[in-house]
Scaffold this motif. Structure first.
Motif, short mmCIF file in Angstrom:
data_model
loop_
_atom_site.label_atom_id
_atom_site.label_comp_id
_atom_site.label_asym_id
_atom_site.label_seq_id
_atom_site.Cartn_x
_atom_site.Cartn_y
_atom_site.Cartn_z
N HIS A 176 62.97 51.92 114.29
CA HIS A 176 62.63 50.89 113.29
C HIS A 176 62.97 51.37 111.87
O HIS A 176 62.11 51.41 111.00
CB HIS A 176 61.15 50.48 113.38
CG HIS A 176 60.22 51.65 113.43
ND1 HIS A 176 59.91 52.30 114.59
CD2 HIS A 176 59.53 52.29 112.46
CE1 HIS A 176 59.06 53.28 114.34
NE2 HIS A 176 58.82 53.30 113.06
N PRO A 177 64.24 51.72 111.65
CA PRO A 177 64.65 52.01 110.27
C PRO A 177 64.74 50.71 109.48
O PRO A 177 64.58 49.63 110.05
CB PRO A 177 66.03 52.64 110.45
CG PRO A 177 66.57 51.99 111.69
CD PRO A 177 65.38 51.78 112.59
N VAL A 178 64.97 50.82 108.20
CA VAL A 178 65.30 49.64 107.39
C VAL A 178 66.66 49.90 106.76
O VAL A 178 67.06 51.05 106.55
CB VAL A 178 64.25 49.33 106.31
CG1 VAL A 178 62.89 49.06 106.92
CG2 VAL A 178 64.16 50.45 105.28
N VAL A 179 67.37 48.82 106.48
CA VAL A 179 68.69 48.95 105.88
C VAL A 179 68.67 48.29 104.52
O VAL A 179 68.12 47.20 104.35
CB VAL A 179 69.78 48.33 106.80
CG1 VAL A 179 69.49 46.89 107.14
CG2 VAL A 179 71.17 48.49 106.17
N LEU A 180 69.24 48.98 103.54
CA LEU A 180 69.30 48.49 102.16
C LEU A 180 70.74 48.11 101.85
O LEU A 180 71.65 48.91 101.95
CB LEU A 180 68.79 49.56 101.20
CG LEU A 180 68.73 49.18 99.72
CD1 LEU A 180 67.51 49.81 99.05
CD2 LEU A 180 70.00 49.61 98.97
N PHE A 181 70.91 46.83 101.48
CA PHE A 181 72.22 46.32 101.06
C PHE A 181 72.19 46.17 99.54
O PHE A 181 71.33 45.48 99.00
CB PHE A 181 72.50 44.96 101.70
CG PHE A 181 72.48 44.97 103.21
CD1 PHE A 181 73.58 45.43 103.93
CD2 PHE A 181 71.37 44.53 103.91
CE1 PHE A 181 73.57 45.44 105.32
CE2 PHE A 181 71.35 44.53 105.29
CZ PHE A 181 72.44 44.98 106.00
N GLU A 182 73.12 46.82 98.86
CA GLU A 182 73.16 46.80 97.41
C GLU A 182 74.56 46.42 96.94
O GLU A 182 75.55 46.94 97.48
CB GLU A 182 72.76 48.16 96.85
CG GLU A 182 72.67 48.22 95.35
CD GLU A 182 72.01 49.49 94.85
OE1 GLU A 182 71.84 49.62 93.63
OE2 GLU A 182 71.66 50.36 95.67
N SER A 183 74.63 45.55 95.96
CA SER A 183 75.92 45.05 95.49
C SER A 183 76.87 46.20 95.19
O SER A 183 76.54 47.12 94.44
CB SER A 183 75.73 44.23 94.22
OG SER A 183 74.87 43.14 94.44
N GLY A 184 78.05 46.15 95.78
CA GLY A 184 79.08 47.14 95.50
C GLY A 184 78.98 48.41 96.30
O GLY A 184 79.79 49.31 96.12
N PHE A 185 77.99 48.51 97.20
CA PHE A 185 77.81 49.73 97.99
C PHE A 185 77.80 49.40 99.47
O PHE A 185 77.45 48.29 99.88
CB PHE A 185 76.49 50.42 97.64
CG PHE A 185 76.42 50.94 96.24
CD1 PHE A 185 77.04 52.12 95.87
CD2 PHE A 185 75.74 50.23 95.27
CE1 PHE A 185 76.97 52.59 94.57
CE2 PHE A 185 75.67 50.69 93.96
CZ PHE A 185 76.29 51.87 93.62
N ALA A 186 78.15 50.40 100.28
CA ALA A 186 77.98 50.26 101.72
C ALA A 186 76.49 50.28 102.07
O ALA A 186 75.67 50.76 101.28
CB ALA A 186 78.71 51.40 102.43
N PRO A 187 76.11 49.77 103.24
CA PRO A 187 74.68 49.77 103.63
C PRO A 187 74.12 51.19 103.68
O PRO A 187 74.80 52.15 104.03
CB PRO A 187 74.69 49.14 105.02
CG PRO A 187 75.96 48.35 105.08
CD PRO A 187 76.95 49.11 104.24
#
Length: 286
Positions: A176-187
């Motif tokens: 149960h990790p979480v994934v962070l999506f940020e503009s201009g970056f890979a996950p």
């Protein structure tokens, strides 16, 4: 990051493309009204205060705020004989900024030979971010650079399997990790500490600062330097990753659903510098 930084659509390293029949110019600049009140503080003096700020997005740079001369304290600007040339926008006149008994050299500038298509910047002054004591939206200090309205962070929980290894040693295993999506970056994948063998994480000196997430702590794993990091006091907007740990896939093995992750375009972060007079307590304040 955002519209023109890292791998945004107007950056030099954009990962997408505009679907047009003819190629666009290599450098596209974008200017727009910020629609927020913004102030610049220097030596306990508000040297600029405006609700009519124009934000300039330029490839490979953070957005820069330009203030109309009418909203700038003219006594704070000291003209110099320094003039430089901007490759797209013509000559730039430089100013020192003075207040009380303090002076910051080459701390502000103004375009003085703008081409006709850049009239939005006519009669406007910008201030060097780290030369000033603080930039504010209303009464809240803004860190790092002018707020980019095109920068976005989304955090999603997932039931995917993530495993981190260093050689034959399992450092972390989580369902149960979480994934962070940020503009201009890979996950970026973040793991709860309960799913990590923390005896393998060795804290190292030196932090970096993200204007959107806060102070970042780093860890060595064996011989891998700064192979993991954590925002232990993450800003409340991203508190779902607070005190979780993420791992560099080029430093240790990171496996997602059995597939080893490689370094992706946009995975390498260009560290952001620290603002003038910025201390740990103030960074944590938001």
């Amino acid at each position: 990051m955002g519209l023109s930084w890292q791998q945004g659509p107007l950056s030099a390293g954009a990962i997408g493309r505009f679907l047009t029949p003819d190629p666009l110019p290599q450098r596209l600049l974008f200017a727009e009204r910020l629609r927020r009140r913004m102030r610049v503080q220097f030596h306990d003096t508000s040297v600029a205060d405006s609700e009519n700020v124009v934000l300039l997005h330029e490839p490979g740079r953070y957005p820069v705020a330009y203030f109309p001369r009418a909203d700038v304290d003219e006594q704070a600007l000291v003209a110099s004989d320094k003039v430089t040339h901007h490759q797209d926008l013509g000559d730039m006149a430089w100013y020192a900024v003075h207040a009380g008994d303090r002076t910051a050299e080459r701390a502000a500038w103004e375009f003085i030979a703008l081409p006709g298509h850049a009239a939005e910047l006519q009669g406007r002054v910008a201030f060097a971010w780290r030369a000033m004591d603080g930039f504010y939206e209303e009464d809240e200090r803004i860190f790092g650079h002018a707020a980019d309205p095109y920068h976005r962070i989304d955090i999603r929980r997932t039931s995917r399997s993530l495993e981190v290894r260093s050689g034959d040693t399992v450092i972390a295993r989580s369902g149960h990790p979480v994934v962070l999506f940020e503009s201009g970056f890979a996950p970026r994948w973040y793991v709860p500490r309960a799913d990590i063998d923390e005896t393998r994480l060795h804290p190292v000196e030196g932090r970096t600062f993200c204007p959107y997430k806060g102070l970042c702590d780093y860890y060595d794993i064996g011989d891998a330097h700064r192979a993991a990091w954590s925002y232990r006091d993450a800003y409340r907007e991203v508190d779902r990753i607070g005190d979780m740990v993420s791992f560099e896939p080029d430093q240790v093995e990171v496996h997602l659903d059995g597939r080893r992750l490689d370094i992706e375009p946009g995975q390498t972060v260009i560290a952001h510098g620290i603002d003038r007079g910025l201390d740990v307590d103030e960074v944590r304040a938001p």
